[in-house]
Design a protein around this motif. Sequence first.
Motif, mmCIF file in Angstrom:
data_model
loop_
_atom_site.group_PDB
_atom_site.id
_atom_site.type_symbol
_atom_site.label_atom_id
_atom_site.label_comp_id
_atom_site.label_asym_id
_atom_site.label_seq_id
_atom_site.Cartn_x
_atom_site.Cartn_y
_atom_site.Cartn_z
ATOM 1 N N ARG A 27 -1.170 -2.560 4.235
ATOM 2 C CA ARG A 27 0.245 -2.980 4.208
ATOM 3 C C ARG A 27 0.581 -3.772 5.473
ATOM 4 N N MET A 28 0.041 -3.324 6.608
ATOM 5 C CA MET A 28 0.280 -4.062 7.862
ATOM 6 C C MET A 28 -0.332 -5.457 7.804
ATOM 7 N N GLN A 29 -1.559 -5.536 7.297
ATOM 8 C CA GLN A 29 -2.214 -6.849 7.175
ATOM 9 C C GLN A 29 -1.425 -7.745 6.220
ATOM 10 N N ALA A 30 -0.845 -7.132 5.189
ATOM 11 C CA ALA A 30 -0.078 -7.919 4.217
ATOM 12 C C ALA A 30 1.131 -8.555 4.896
ATOM 13 N N GLU A 31 1.785 -7.782 5.754
ATOM 14 C CA GLU A 31 2.916 -8.318 6.518
ATOM 15 C C GLU A 31 2.458 -9.516 7.357
ATOM 16 N N ARG A 32 1.330 -9.312 8.004
ATOM 17 C CA ARG A 32 0.778 -10.354 8.870
ATOM 18 C C ARG A 32 0.407 -11.618 8.088
ATOM 19 N N LEU A 33 -0.145 -11.378 6.884
ATOM 20 C CA LEU A 33 -0.619 -12.487 6.047
ATOM 21 C C LEU A 33 0.530 -13.360 5.564
ATOM 22 N N THR A 34 1.661 -12.714 5.261
ATOM 23 C CA THR A 34 2.758 -13.452 4.653
ATOM 24 C C THR A 34 3.484 -14.258 5.732
ATOM 25 N N PRO A 35 3.485 -15.583 5.622
ATOM 26 C CA PRO A 35 4.136 -16.400 6.649
ATOM 27 C C PRO A 35 5.622 -16.035 6.773
ATOM 28 N N ALA A 36 6.161 -16.142 7.979
ATOM 29 C CA ALA A 36 7.549 -15.740 8.258
ATOM 30 C C ALA A 36 8.531 -16.389 7.283
ATOM 31 N N PHE A 37 8.376 -17.673 7.068
ATOM 32 C CA PHE A 37 9.317 -18.383 6.187
ATOM 33 C C PHE A 37 9.207 -17.872 4.755
ATOM 34 N N ALA A 38 7.984 -17.430 4.375
ATOM 35 C CA ALA A 38 7.796 -16.926 3.017
ATOM 36 C C ALA A 38 8.425 -15.546 2.875
ATOM 37 N N ARG A 39 8.346 -14.739 3.957
ATOM 38 C CA ARG A 39 8.989 -13.423 3.915
ATOM 39 C C ARG A 39 10.494 -13.592 3.740
ATOM 40 N N ALA A 88 -3.882 -1.029 -4.605
ATOM 41 C CA ALA A 88 -4.180 -0.139 -5.741
ATOM 42 C C ALA A 88 -5.684 -0.045 -6.014
ATOM 43 N N SER A 89 -6.448 -1.046 -5.588
ATOM 44 C CA SER A 89 -7.882 -1.069 -5.921
ATOM 45 C C SER A 89 -8.754 -0.302 -4.916
ATOM 46 N N ILE A 90 -8.151 0.249 -3.862
ATOM 47 C CA ILE A 90 -8.949 0.954 -2.835
ATOM 48 C C ILE A 90 -9.687 2.135 -3.471
ATOM 49 N N PRO A 91 -11.021 2.169 -3.358
ATOM 50 C CA PRO A 91 -11.769 3.282 -3.954
ATOM 51 C C PRO A 91 -11.423 4.603 -3.266
ATOM 52 N N SER A 92 -11.648 5.692 -3.968
ATOM 53 C CA SER A 92 -11.409 7.020 -3.407
ATOM 54 C C SER A 92 -12.368 7.255 -2.239
ATOM 55 N N CYS A 93 -11.821 7.651 -1.065
ATOM 56 C CA CYS A 93 -12.646 7.885 0.124
ATOM 57 C C CYS A 93 -11.834 8.750 1.078
ATOM 58 N N PRO A 94 -12.483 9.349 2.084
ATOM 59 C CA PRO A 94 -11.773 10.271 2.975
ATOM 60 C C PRO A 94 -10.537 9.644 3.633
ATOM 61 N N GLY A 95 -10.631 8.366 4.030
ATOM 62 C CA GLY A 95 -9.529 7.744 4.764
ATOM 63 C C GLY A 95 -8.698 6.804 3.909
ATOM 64 N N GLU A 96 -8.546 7.131 2.645
ATOM 65 C CA GLU A 96 -7.863 6.233 1.707
ATOM 66 C C GLU A 96 -6.418 5.920 2.130
ATOM 67 N N ALA A 97 -5.672 6.953 2.527
ATOM 68 C CA ALA A 97 -4.247 6.758 2.862
ATOM 69 C C ALA A 97 -4.105 5.858 4.087
ATOM 70 N N ALA A 98 -4.912 6.105 5.110
ATOM 71 C CA ALA A 98 -4.828 5.282 6.321
ATOM 72 C C ALA A 98 -5.214 3.837 6.026
ATOM 73 N N LEU A 99 -6.188 3.663 5.161
ATOM 74 C CA LEU A 99 -6.613 2.312 4.810
ATOM 75 C C LEU A 99 -5.501 1.566 4.069
ATOM 76 N N ALA A 100 -4.822 2.269 3.150
ATOM 77 C CA ALA A 100 -3.708 1.650 2.432
ATOM 78 C C ALA A 100 -2.622 1.221 3.425
ATOM 79 N N GLN A 101 -2.393 2.050 4.431
ATOM 80 C CA GLN A 101 -1.383 1.729 5.454
ATOM 81 C C GLN A 101 -1.795 0.479 6.240
ATOM 82 N N MET A 102 -3.077 0.425 6.617
ATOM 83 C CA MET A 102 -3.587 -0.751 7.341
ATOM 84 C C MET A 102 -3.417 -1.998 6.483
#
Lengths: 291, 291
Positions: free
Chosen positions: A274-286, A258-272
């Motif tokens: 989300r992917m990093q968030a998946e990666r960050l969350t340990p399997a057992f925690a997911r 939610a904190s991503i500043p307004s910029c040309p590639g905002e949507a793609a950055l939000a998507q990236m």
Amino acid sequence: MPMSTRIDSAIHAALARTRTGGSAPAKLSDALPYACTPGGARIRPTILVSVALACGDETPAITDAAAAALELMHCASLVHDDLPCFDDADTRRGKPSVHRAYSEPLAVLTGDALIILAFETLALSAASHPARAAALVALLARQSGMPHGICAGQGWESETHIDLSAYHRSKTGALFIAATQMGALSAGQDPEPWTELGARIGEAFQVADDLRDALSDETETGKPAGQDALHCRPNAVAELGVDGAVTRLKDILSGAIASIPSCPGEAALAQMMRMQAERLTPAFARTRARV
Amino acid sequence: MPMSTRIDSAIHAALARTRTGGSAPAKLSDALPYACTPGGARIRPTILVSVALACGDETPAITDAAAAALELMHCASLVHDDLPCFDDADTRRGKPSVHRAYSEPLAVLTGDALIILAFETLALSAASHPARAAALVALLARQSGMPHGICAGQGWESETHIDLSAYHRSKTGALFIAATQMGALSAGQDPEPWTELGARIGEAFQVADDLRDALSDETETGKPAGQDALHCRPNAVAELGVDGAVTRLKDILSGAIASIPSCPGEAALAQMMRMQAERLTPAFARTRARV
């Protein structure tokens, strides 16, 4: 070119400069790339390049230098953190730590040389935009040194009374703030509005790391588990329990997106993100979070 | 303002930045100035400022930043060299070494933070001449890191077969080359013609240090004597004998003065060099040379 290839090429190009131009001590020469490979997720430079791309990436050579510099600084901090006088870690990245593979003196020098190489890499990218390169040096230094960078974070562990908020912000947050700020600056944008995103990613990473340290084993992470409890370091799992820490991790990641500043590639950055968030969350925690 | 005051003010201003803006770990905050004082001769920044003055010193704020950065890098190298895994030195500057006064982890971090502060100091001086500041960062990095800076110099001590010329050039010469080159660059001049002067001063300093290490005692130097013989390190006294080493020292210093490039303040710089030469030559060696 996939982003991971772009980042690895930039790190490789920086390291290659330490092996050119005549006689150099062979073991230290070998220890520098040893300390930076295998790369794993390269999460900090990935965030940096993602932010630069979202901002237009108008000077890709500077972005590449910034990504390499940030990762070199991170690798340097790991080499020194693993030393006998800190974590005394035998393993890192699934292989012997630098002081185990080479020696303690060479591990100290490897960290020093990587820190220096980080700044050299930025300075050598200055031809087209020297003011931008100088600002990147200042920014990386601020998030690495004293009073608020990763050195300060480690320094807090020698204090009797720890300012927990300053400790976490410096120890883990600082290089994520560097990642988002340097990404924006590499693309010629004001780094300041990107501070919050970096800080939130840093908080998320800290909680994820705490979960990993408390619950996983050495086989999974490539480094010794249970270090926080062993060294009586503050830890989100000790404070909130496993479920509480998992909930906090998810909340922080939502806030980060939610904190991503307004910029040309905002949507793609939000998507990236989300992917990093998946990666960050340990399997057992997911698994646990789904329950 | 006397030059020593100018240099100490610049170093003080750089260190002061590590103590501003909120909560920071107190011991590490204290260890940074501890590692840089008392200053002694401050020979490297004195050479740097002298060269800048000889070249016109057109941007004194950049010269000050360069002088401070160079001395901070030197102090960082001393802190790490004193660590138990290197020289294991109990004393430095006539007081306990940083790891003895604070702790080994804090000594590692002090060195790291001083290296980072050196580059930050240069970057923050960039406002008026960003290209010059970026070039100074690159220059200091080149003379500090791998493959040819002071890290390389220390790295040679972990090799079975030492390239003696590369070893001395990196270990002692590099920061004197940085001194003359950065002095010229701070004043907007091409640093390259100043390389030889720095290299010759470095050679002289190495021979003087070898004489001091071989012959003096801890009371005089404020650090343990006989370290070279203890660690089987190459030494000019072992190679040439005391008289031979004294003769070589004088020859190198004459060559250094002869190598000064043509510049507005050439005569004054030669005079300063003669004073530094007196300072460099240990008292017993001066006596011996007169015999």
